[in-house]
Enzyme design. Structure first.
Site, PDB file in Angstrom:
ATOM      1  N   SER A 146       5.961  -6.749  -5.544  1.00  0.00           N
ATOM      2  CA  SER A 146       7.420  -6.632  -5.209  1.00  0.00           C
ATOM      3  C   SER A 146       8.351  -7.774  -5.731  1.00  0.00           C
ATOM      4  O   SER A 146       9.298  -8.079  -5.501  1.00  0.00           O
ATOM      5  CB  SER A 146       7.808  -6.882  -3.796  1.00  0.00           C
ATOM      6  OG  SER A 146       7.302  -5.302  -3.214  1.00  0.00           O
ATOM      7  N   LYS A 149      11.431  -7.328  -7.755  1.00  0.00           N
ATOM      8  CA  LYS A 149      12.797  -7.220  -7.220  1.00  0.00           C
ATOM      9  C   LYS A 149      13.584  -8.380  -7.831  1.00  0.00           C
ATOM     10  O   LYS A 149      14.855  -8.303  -7.513  1.00  0.00           O
ATOM     11  CB  LYS A 149      12.699  -6.903  -5.645  1.00  0.00           C
ATOM     12  CG  LYS A 149      11.935  -5.509  -5.492  1.00  0.00           C
ATOM     13  CD  LYS A 149      11.794  -5.331  -3.982  1.00  0.00           C
ATOM     14  CE  LYS A 149      11.117  -4.015  -3.696  1.00  0.00           C
ATOM     15  NZ  LYS A 149       9.709  -3.987  -3.242  1.00  0.00           N
ATOM     16  N   SER A 191      12.304  -6.632   1.612  1.00  0.00           N
ATOM     17  CA  SER A 191      11.495  -5.988   0.308  1.00  0.00           C
ATOM     18  C   SER A 191      11.463  -4.492   0.384  1.00  0.00           C
ATOM     19  O   SER A 191      10.684  -3.797   0.016  1.00  0.00           O
ATOM     20  CB  SER A 191      10.024  -6.590   0.156  1.00  0.00           C
ATOM     21  OG  SER A 191       9.405  -6.441  -0.947  1.00  0.00           O
TER      22      SER A 191
END
Length: 446
Positions: A66, A69, A130
């Site tokens: 993640s 991102k 997230s």
């Protein structure tokens, strides 16, 4: 981000905090001498200049999960700045985003099928919690489809100067988590990869180009869809925020990431006393090689403590510094055959305590202002920049920065201290004749 191990980590995290609080005064001399981070890749950089202070296996592509991102955030904030997207713009949930949002084994906020959400809501869900489905929704907003947005991500990475990366989706999930609905850029079990240095570049550009991101990444808890049946309390996965379980003074970002492939990852940033640092760990473990939430935060703390304890802003060269052996530079076709030079201003960088004596200043003249012999070409005006002084270590290595622009932080302009007019044609002719006979005489007797 996978959530199955969340509950198991709470008790361990609380125990660590209690334990570590008993030893805050332990001598860190060994860590200062030999910082060893337990991770497949790690890096520590000055958050304001991008100077690399520590690195480990920083150029090998590794799973990022993640932390992907952060690039989504960069591209969204850039699109908003350029007026391509607005915060109050609404998005209608499609089948893919709905199905992903309902998978609670991932990190998600539940989105209603056909429901409408603003860009700001989706951004907050992605940056704080997230949320994977929110990331896909934002990708569709910016790219029309996630497949097209992934192409945009790879193009943006190239523009940012990344070297070792491949993006196959906008979330950082394994494509298997899409259950056959993944973007067309990768295979059914592919994941995003980036080198640790590339992750640091994205983080560096994100917080410097769009510092407002820290206002969101530093929020420890926020309620999504307040006042609706989909209301959910989003707790920031960055447990090093000051009020959370691994609280660290000055920590205000930036992004965690976890998959089986990537392991436990974290990009952290903290600011104290005018100093800001960025750290990255990929596939972090403890000393026994075991990964976990504790491992990524402990290894981050190790680097942050080292940085804040050992680095200060230091003046390496004073204003009007003259380099030994280069106080004057030869001049061709001038009324004077040399010109005195010095640095235009002082050179100050973030440096390790005691490191100043290890720097070696090196003069680099402007190629457009010298001939093949390295002589400056008259006329020259007082205050004119004729080159710069840069820093090397005494071993000959350059001071390392994340970006080419950052390298300018380790150099200072060198200017002429007086005018040197161009000699008239008669003087230049006589000098030419003198040089001719001098060279001829030299050849005869040698």
């Amino acid at each position: 981000m996978k959530r199955q191990v969340f509950q198991k980590c709470i008790a361990g995290a609380m125990a660590f905090v209690l334990f570590s609080s008993l030893f805050t005064g332990v001598d860190k001399a060994k860590a200062q001498a030999d910082l060893n981070v337990n991770a497949s890749g790690a890096i520590l950089v000055d958050g304001k200049t991008g100077r690399v202070l520590y690195e480990k296996n920083a150029d090998t592509p590794l799973g990022v999960a993640s932390m992907t991102k952060m690039l989504d955030e960069y591209m969204l904030l850039d699109a908003i700045k350029k007026g391509k997207v607005s915060w109050d713009q609404t998005y209608t949930v499609d089948d893919l985003v709905y199905k992903i949002s309902q998978d609670r084994s991932l990190s998600n906020v539940p989105l209603r099928q056909g429901g409408q959400y603003t860009v700001k809501q989706l951004y907050q869900a992605m940056a704080i919690y997230s949320a994977d489905a929110a990331a896909i929704a934002l990708a569709e907003i910016m790219g029309g489809s996630e497949t097209n947005f992934v192409k945009m991500m790879n193009a943006e990475a190239q523009k940012l100067g990344l070297k070792h990366y491949k993006f196959v989706n906008s979330t950082g999930l394994n494509n298997a988590d899409y259950k056959g609905m993944q973007p067309a850029e990768g295979g059914p079990t592919d994941e995003n990869v980036m080198s640790t240095r590339d992750v640091a570049i994205v983080a560096f550009r994100l917080i410097n180009d769009f510092p407002e991101v820290l206002k969101t990444s530093s929020i420890p808890t926020m309620t999504f869809a307040e006042g609706t049946k989909d209301r959910i309390v989003m707790k920031n996965w960055n447990w090093m925020l000051p009020s959370l379980v691994y609280g660290y003074k000055g920590m205000d970002g930036l992004k965690t990431g976890t998959t089986d492939f990537a392991g436990y990852c974290f990009t952290g940033t903290a600011e104290r006393d005018g100093k800001r640092f960025i750290t990255v760990v990929q596939h972090a473990t403890d000393a026994n090689g075991k990964g976990g939430y504790a491992a990524r935060f402990n290894e981050t703390r190790k680097m942050m403590d080292y940085a804040f304890s050992n680095y200060t802003k230091q003046q390496i060269l004073p204003k009007h510094f003259q380099l030994k052996g280069n106080k004057t530079i030869p001049v061709v076709n001038g009324k004077s055959n040399q010109v005195e030079v010095y640095t235009k201003s002082a050179l100050t960088i973030l440096a390790q305590n005691g490191e100043k004596q290890d720097f070696k200043p090196v003069l680099v003249l402007d190629k457009s202002k010298v001939n093949s012999k390295g002589e400056l070409i008259a006329p020259i005006k007082k205050g004119e920049t004729v080159g710069y002084v840069t820093l090397q270590s005494k071993t000959g290595e350059k001071v390392s920065f994340l970006t080419p622009e950052g390298e300018k932080n380790a150099q200072v302009d060198v200017v002429a201290t007086q005018d040197v007019g161009q000699a008239n044609w008669f003087v230049r002719m006589m000098r030419g004749i003198g040089h001719f006979f001098s060279n001829t005489w030299h050849k005869i007797f040698h």
